[in-house]
Design a protein around this motif. Structure first.
Motif, PDB file in Angstrom:
ATOM      1  N   UNK A   1       0.836  -1.199   0.000  1.00  0.00           N
ATOM      2  CA  UNK A   1       0.000   0.000   0.000  1.00  0.00           C
ATOM      3  C   UNK A   1       0.870   1.248   0.000  1.00  0.00           C
ATOM      4  N   UNK A   2       2.074   1.118  -0.564  1.00  0.00           N
ATOM      5  CA  UNK A   2       3.077   2.172  -0.438  1.00  0.00           C
ATOM      6  C   UNK A   2       2.975   3.204  -1.547  1.00  0.00           C
ATOM      7  N   UNK A   3       3.050   2.780  -2.812  1.00  0.00           N
ATOM      8  CA  UNK A   3       3.181   3.730  -3.913  1.00  0.00           C
ATOM      9  C   UNK A   3       1.902   3.781  -4.736  1.00  0.00           C
ATOM     10  N   UNK A   4       1.555   4.979  -5.177  1.00  0.00           N
ATOM     11  CA  UNK A   4       0.300   5.186  -5.905  1.00  0.00           C
ATOM     12  C   UNK A   4       0.524   4.964  -7.398  1.00  0.00           C
ATOM     13  N   UNK A   5       0.714   3.709  -7.777  1.00  0.00           N
ATOM     14  CA  UNK A   5       0.931   3.341  -9.172  1.00  0.00           C
ATOM     15  C   UNK A   5      -0.176   2.388  -9.588  1.00  0.00           C
ATOM     16  N   UNK A   6      -0.888   2.662 -10.688  1.00  0.00           N
ATOM     17  CA  UNK A   6      -1.912   1.719 -11.133  1.00  0.00           C
ATOM     18  C   UNK A   6      -1.310   0.339 -11.377  1.00  0.00           C
ATOM     19  N   UNK A   7      -2.002  -0.692 -10.905  1.00  0.00           N
ATOM     20  CA  UNK A   7      -1.497  -2.045 -11.099  1.00  0.00           C
ATOM     21  C   UNK A   7      -1.925  -2.640 -12.436  1.00  0.00           C
ATOM     22  N   UNK A   8      -2.697  -1.891 -13.208  1.00  0.00           N
ATOM     23  CA  UNK A   8      -3.140  -2.377 -14.504  1.00  0.00           C
ATOM     24  C   UNK A   8      -2.289  -1.733 -15.606  1.00  0.00           C
TER      25      UNK A   8
ATOM     26  N   UNK B   1     -14.911  -2.042   5.013  1.00  0.00           N
ATOM     27  CA  UNK B   1     -14.235  -3.023   5.868  1.00  0.00           C
ATOM     28  C   UNK B   1     -13.507  -2.341   7.022  1.00  0.00           C
ATOM     29  N   UNK B   2     -12.856  -1.222   6.731  1.00  0.00           N
ATOM     30  CA  UNK B   2     -12.028  -0.551   7.727  1.00  0.00           C
ATOM     31  C   UNK B   2     -12.864   0.049   8.848  1.00  0.00           C
ATOM     32  N   UNK B   3     -14.082   0.474   8.524  1.00  0.00           N
ATOM     33  CA  UNK B   3     -14.915   1.150   9.507  1.00  0.00           C
ATOM     34  C   UNK B   3     -15.747   0.199  10.361  1.00  0.00           C
ATOM     35  N   UNK B   4     -15.654  -1.088  10.139  1.00  0.00           N
ATOM     36  CA  UNK B   4     -16.371  -2.022  10.992  1.00  0.00           C
ATOM     37  C   UNK B   4     -15.826  -1.933  12.426  1.00  0.00           C
ATOM     38  N   UNK B   5     -16.663  -2.145  13.425  1.00  0.00           N
ATOM     39  CA  UNK B   5     -16.223  -2.001  14.827  1.00  0.00           C
ATOM     40  C   UNK B   5     -15.027  -2.888  15.151  1.00  0.00           C
ATOM     41  N   UNK B   6     -14.196  -2.391  16.063  1.00  0.00           N
ATOM     42  CA  UNK B   6     -13.082  -3.181  16.569  1.00  0.00           C
ATOM     43  C   UNK B   6     -11.750  -2.913  15.921  1.00  0.00           C
ATOM     44  N   UNK B   7     -11.686  -1.952  15.008  1.00  0.00           N
ATOM     45  CA  UNK B   7     -10.417  -1.635  14.353  1.00  0.00           C
ATOM     46  C   UNK B   7      -9.667  -0.609  15.195  1.00  0.00           C
ATOM     47  N   UNK B   8      -8.445  -0.909  15.661  1.00  0.00           N
ATOM     48  CA  UNK B   8      -7.705   0.072  16.466  1.00  0.00           C
ATOM     49  C   UNK B   8      -7.168   1.237  15.654  1.00  0.00           C
ATOM     50  N   UNK B   9      -7.169   1.133  14.313  1.00  0.00           N
ATOM     51  CA  UNK B   9      -6.751   2.231  13.452  1.00  0.00           C
ATOM     52  C   UNK B   9      -7.978   3.072  13.092  1.00  0.00           C
ATOM     53  N   UNK B  10      -7.765   4.384  12.942  1.00  0.00           N
ATOM     54  CA  UNK B  10      -8.877   5.303  12.679  1.00  0.00           C
ATOM     55  C   UNK B  10      -8.744   5.893  11.278  1.00  0.00           C
ATOM     56  N   UNK B  11      -9.797   5.793  10.481  1.00  0.00           N
ATOM     57  CA  UNK B  11      -9.794   6.357   9.137  1.00  0.00           C
ATOM     58  C   UNK B  11     -10.111   7.847   9.231  1.00  0.00           C
ATOM     59  N   UNK B  12      -9.096   8.679   8.989  1.00  0.00           N
ATOM     60  CA  UNK B  12      -9.259  10.134   9.124  1.00  0.00           C
ATOM     61  C   UNK B  12      -9.779  10.778   7.851  1.00  0.00           C
TER      62      UNK B  12
ATOM     63  N   UNK C   1      -9.434  -5.765  -5.460  1.00  0.00           N
ATOM     64  CA  UNK C   1     -10.601  -5.858  -4.583  1.00  0.00           C
ATOM     65  C   UNK C   1     -10.570  -7.120  -3.725  1.00  0.00           C
ATOM     66  N   UNK C   2     -10.158  -8.246  -4.308  1.00  0.00           N
ATOM     67  CA  UNK C   2     -10.189  -9.507  -3.558  1.00  0.00           C
ATOM     68  C   UNK C   2      -9.161  -9.539  -2.426  1.00  0.00           C
ATOM     69  N   UNK C   3      -8.163  -8.640  -2.462  1.00  0.00           N
ATOM     70  CA  UNK C   3      -7.152  -8.587  -1.407  1.00  0.00           C
ATOM     71  C   UNK C   3      -7.552  -7.684  -0.244  1.00  0.00           C
ATOM     72  N   UNK C   4      -8.536  -6.839  -0.445  1.00  0.00           N
ATOM     73  CA  UNK C   4      -8.844  -5.807   0.541  1.00  0.00           C
ATOM     74  C   UNK C   4      -9.300  -6.383   1.883  1.00  0.00           C
ATOM     75  N   UNK C   5     -10.202  -7.357   1.933  1.00  0.00           N
ATOM     76  CA  UNK C   5     -10.586  -7.893   3.253  1.00  0.00           C
ATOM     77  C   UNK C   5      -9.394  -8.429   4.048  1.00  0.00           C
ATOM     78  N   UNK C   6      -8.457  -9.102   3.367  1.00  0.00           N
ATOM     79  CA  UNK C   6      -7.278  -9.611   4.068  1.00  0.00           C
ATOM     80  C   UNK C   6      -6.390  -8.481   4.552  1.00  0.00           C
ATOM     81  N   UNK C   7      -6.243  -7.436   3.740  1.00  0.00           N
ATOM     82  CA  UNK C   7      -5.424  -6.301   4.164  1.00  0.00           C
ATOM     83  C   UNK C   7      -5.995  -5.670   5.425  1.00  0.00           C
ATOM     84  N   UNK C   8      -7.310  -5.453   5.462  1.00  0.00           N
ATOM     85  CA  UNK C   8      -7.924  -4.844   6.637  1.00  0.00           C
ATOM     86  C   UNK C   8      -7.851  -5.779   7.836  1.00  0.00           C
ATOM     87  N   UNK C   9      -7.981  -7.079   7.599  1.00  0.00           N
ATOM     88  CA  UNK C   9      -7.855  -8.037   8.695  1.00  0.00           C
ATOM     89  C   UNK C   9      -6.497  -7.912   9.378  1.00  0.00           C
ATOM     90  N   UNK C  10      -5.453  -7.647   8.600  1.00  0.00           N
ATOM     91  CA  UNK C  10      -4.116  -7.510   9.186  1.00  0.00           C
ATOM     92  C   UNK C  10      -4.019  -6.256  10.051  1.00  0.00           C
TER      93      UNK C  10
END
Length: 394
Positions: free
Chosen positions: A37-44, A308-319, A374-383
């Protein structure tokens, strides 16, 4: 005695992405595949028809030659026609200079506008290359603080309070890198009036303007007959057409300003490569639908990540967040570098620390959605949810 490096260059922090990617060599093997999630480069890749079109041009002997410093007339005319569609703009080719990426466009704008000792008011969080350039050129950046309650949107009143007799410009990135926040047209209109009142420039870096949800018009400033008196735009086609390695940028300003900027252009790069110019022209004339489909795809990534990120229980806050980025407050007591290093070591998630985007932002991280499907996003947020914390937010 050996030669020495300029003190101005020596005092500038190394490029943050290079620094963070250097951590990967020391990352412990915990069996997790890296989520970048480092660099803003299109993956396509670029559109296949664009690539096929460029292949037909490679045998043309002209494609390897210089063009005019400002770019080929037909390419600049294609840009003007595209700006009529996207901005309602009435601009001529003499208001454009095609550049080696948006970064060179920024350098052109700043060296043409400013001299050492001048000040530029910059909205934080900022794109880190901008203050690096200001510092190298002996300019003073005056930084408007990030307001989390406003999701990072600029306040014209705050920006005006920072203007002095040495101020030459207000600098703003919209959509924002790093927060993703899109500054509304009415605020941009207020900022133009602010620049007009103080006889300074409003510099808008609109690198991500193709990713505004729904393809909405970014603003109406280019419809004003006096736009060139106080507006300078930094533009990029690299993200729009997935041409980041082609370095497809542009400077948009009054014809008078462009004429002076071409003095610097000639000493920097002479011209944007012809192959890049032809890629931009083809994209502008044929790929509106392709661009719209990718904009919708990036919006889906953002919407899924946010849900996914805004579901309860996430110690990180989406600003704050937008089509390409999320700006996240981390739950650790240390710096953003400490938090980002822990994420890569413990969760195999690579992102950038907040402090590289402005003073006082050690409590934040930037996440970019360019490399995550898109298919990677739930796993990323789980981490994020699963990482061990010592001082979680309430």
């Amino acid at each position: 005695m050996p030669y020495t490096v300029s003190p101005r260059i020596a005092g500038v922090h190394p490029p943050p992405i290079s620094e963070v990617r250097g951590w990967l060599a020391e990352r412990p093997d915990n069996g997790l595949e890296l989520i970048d999630l480092c660099q803003a480069v299109p993956d396509y890749p670029p559109a296949p028809e664009l690539t096929a079109h460029l292949a037909t041009l490679l045998t043309d002997p002209h494609i390897s030659k210089y063009s005019p410093d400002e770019g080929l007339p037909d390419v600049r005319q294609a840009v003007c026609e595209a700006y009529r569609r996207s901005y309602g703009a009435v601009i001529g080719p003499d208001s454009l200079c095609l550049t080696i990426g948006a970064s060179q466009a920024f350098w052109l704008a700043i060296v043409t506008l400013c001299q050492a000792g001048d000040e530029v008011v910059v909205q934080s969080p900022y794109y880190f290359d901008h203050p690096m350039a200001l510092e190298m050129l002996g300019l003073k950046g005056v930084y408007a603080p990030f307001d989390e309650s406003a999701a990072g949107l600029p306040s014209p009143a705050v920006l005006e309070s920072l203007i002095t007799g040495k101020t030459r410009a207000i600098l703003l990135v919209t959509p924002s890198n790093p927060t993703g926040a899109i500054t509304p047209p009415e605020i941009l209109a207020d900022l133009y009036e602010l620049a007009r009142r103080h006889n300074i420039a409003l510099i808008l870096d609109e690198t991500y303007n193709a990713f505004i949800p729904g393809g909405a018009r970014p603003h109406d400033l280019f419809t004003r007959p006096d736009w060139g008196e106080h507006l300078i735009q930094i533009a990029s086609f690299g993200k729009t057409f997935a041409l980041t390695g082609y370095r497809a940028g542009m400077l948009v300003a009054s014809p008078q300003f462009i004429r002076h900027a071409l003095k610097a252009q000639d000493t920097m790069a002479v011209c944007q490569p012809r192959i890049t110019q032809q890629a931009v022209k083809y994209g502008l004339e044929h790929l509106d639908g392709w661009v719209a489909a990718n904009r919708e795809m990036m919006a889906r990534r953002h919407d899924l990540f946010r849900a996914e990120f805004l579901k309860p229980g996430n110690p990180f806050h989406l600003a704050a967040s937008g089509a390409f980025f999320a700006w996240v407050r981390h739950p650790f007591g240390g710096t953003g570098r400490t938090a980002a290093r822990r994420l890569v070591d413990e969760a195999a998630v690579l992102c950038l620390p907040g402090e590289v985007f402005g003073p006082g932002l050690e409590g934040y991280l930037r996440l970019a959605f360019g490399n995550i499907r898109e298919e990677q996003i739930p796993e990323a947020v789980r981490r994020f949810r699963g990482i061990r914390t010592e001082s979680a937010l309430p």
